[in-house]
Enzyme design. Sequence first.
Site, PDB file in Angstrom:
ATOM      1  N   GLU A 188       0.828  -1.205   0.000  1.00 25.29           N
ATOM      2  CA  GLU A 188       0.000   0.000   0.000  1.00 25.29           C
ATOM      3  C   GLU A 188       0.864   1.257   0.000  1.00 25.29           C
ATOM      4  OE1 GLU A 188      -2.197  -2.860   2.937  1.00 25.29           O
ATOM      5  OE2 GLU A 188      -0.140  -2.494   2.242  1.00 25.29           O
ATOM      6  N   GLY A 234       6.618  -1.549  14.530  1.00 24.73           N
ATOM      7  CA  GLY A 234       5.888  -0.487  13.843  1.00 24.73           C
ATOM      8  C   GLY A 234       5.013   0.346  14.752  1.00 24.73           C
ATOM      9  N   GLU A 320      -3.312  -5.048  18.505  1.00 22.89           N
ATOM     10  CA  GLU A 320      -2.284  -5.759  17.748  1.00 22.89           C
ATOM     11  C   GLU A 320      -1.254  -6.379  18.684  1.00 22.89           C
ATOM     12  OE1 GLU A 320      -1.059  -4.647  13.560  1.00 22.89           O
ATOM     13  OE2 GLU A 320       0.719  -4.000  14.676  1.00 22.89           O
ATOM     14  N   HIS A 351     -23.571  12.409  22.503  1.00 21.36           N
ATOM     15  CA  HIS A 351     -24.790  12.516  21.709  1.00 21.36           C
ATOM     16  C   HIS A 351     -24.855  11.427  20.648  1.00 21.36           C
ATOM     17  CE1 HIS A 351     -25.850  16.447  23.469  1.00 21.36           C
ATOM     18  NE2 HIS A 351     -24.532  16.591  23.556  1.00 21.36           N
TER      19      HIS A 351
END
Length: 500
Positions: A188, A234, A320, A351
């Site tokens: 990606e 990460g 994770e 709300h």
Amino acid sequence: MDHLAAIRAAGAAPVDIRALFMAEPDRLARLSAAACGLHLDLSRLALPLPVLDQLLAACTAADLPGWRARLLGGEMVNPSEGRAATHTAERGVGSTADVAVAAAGAAQGDAIAHQLRTGSVTDIIHIGIGGSALGPALLVDALGRDGDGPRIHVVSNIDGEALHRALAAVQPATTRLVIVSKTFTTAETLTNAETALAALGGRREDCIAITARPDRATAWGAGHVLPFAESVGGRYSLWSAVGLPLAIRCGPSAFAALRAGAAAMDAHFRDTPLPCNLPVLAALADVWAAHGQGQQTRGVFAYDERLRLLPAYLQQLEMESNGKGVARGGGPLAGATAPITWGGTGTDAQHAVFQLIHQGTAIGPIEFVAVRKPGHGLPATHHRQLLANCFAQGAALLKGRSFADALALSGGDEALAHAKTFSGNRPSSTLLLDRLDAATLGALIAFYEHRTFTAAVLLGINPFDQWGVELGKELANALLAGEDLGFDPSTARLVALAGI
């Protein structure tokens, strides 16, 4: 020996939090602690003090002090990958060698940040995914409003709409790309990088790559490569060069203050006795709720707009890390592990989702995060109302409303009274920050890291691997390659309908 067996047994008994305040005079004192500008109050959780004592004993049985020393000393704590977890070295806490490497990397990052801040660059598009994006986005959103450096646009989603919006907000001639991928193979991220580079008409040699594989980034053609250690995971990587956007936007001194705040929390975690240790106390409450009481959700609501991305950041950090069903040694785990972390921003969430929190059938601890001092100069009534709502929500969850009181408010209408009745006795905690600056934000994030680690030690989990994210990637690559792996009929039909 199962050191949590007694915890599971104790969890079978219902807990009346309101009665605990009457029966335990020292409850507020024992379940509250403060350090590094953070004030933690766990007293409104369904955690009896005798159970707290059992959990503290479980810390000893699980060798939390030993695991903590190994983590902070740069020793091996990630057995499935055979390595240490050295993110604390990025803020100066670790082995001498790890700290030296991290310091050299920080100096490189500071130099690049200074160059970008003093040149003609107006915008940075930061491309990453997971921890390579969530951490930097949190830092810049929380602290970057008053920054005087280039604007930061974080892009993570492979959906072209995300990159399209970032590109539409910048001028190609004054925009630079920061590309973050630990392996520098993340599909990606590299796809977004190639598309962004083409759209900006830029040169690869103008790109800044941040990675644990500098050889691959150099082969790709990046002109500036900032490495970080393979042993920095990460979701723990924002302390490394991955946090460069903060230094670009707010200056290297802000990044240094963030690291210093985290180092202060590291010292608190390392040196403070377990019964008054902020991350330890919070982790024990987490383990008790999920593992002892079977409460599989935990809501986090930030009553400060600057922390609106905190729940999303914690979702990765906590789920994770500890969302696993396999013990550190490879065997199955007994009992629940990490709850589902979710949340939102107050007062907006009041709300939207608070109806379920107050009267729904799914019950789990709610954590309120607030800041004593506002970060704006608007009239004081804004912040007073914000904090009043935050504190009132926790009070209402505990207090509830009896049917008799609801009946009096409903003019004798029993159906309406039932609708206005609140059971109360619903658990919540509060984390109040003195202020939100770089140092306090660093301490806050480190607090959550050590909290997650402590829970993992008690549960016998390795919080530093993430094998569960790999299978979906493998199947996606197979689909893109046109491979037939015997997909189920539903998947096969969806692929055909979409034409991929």
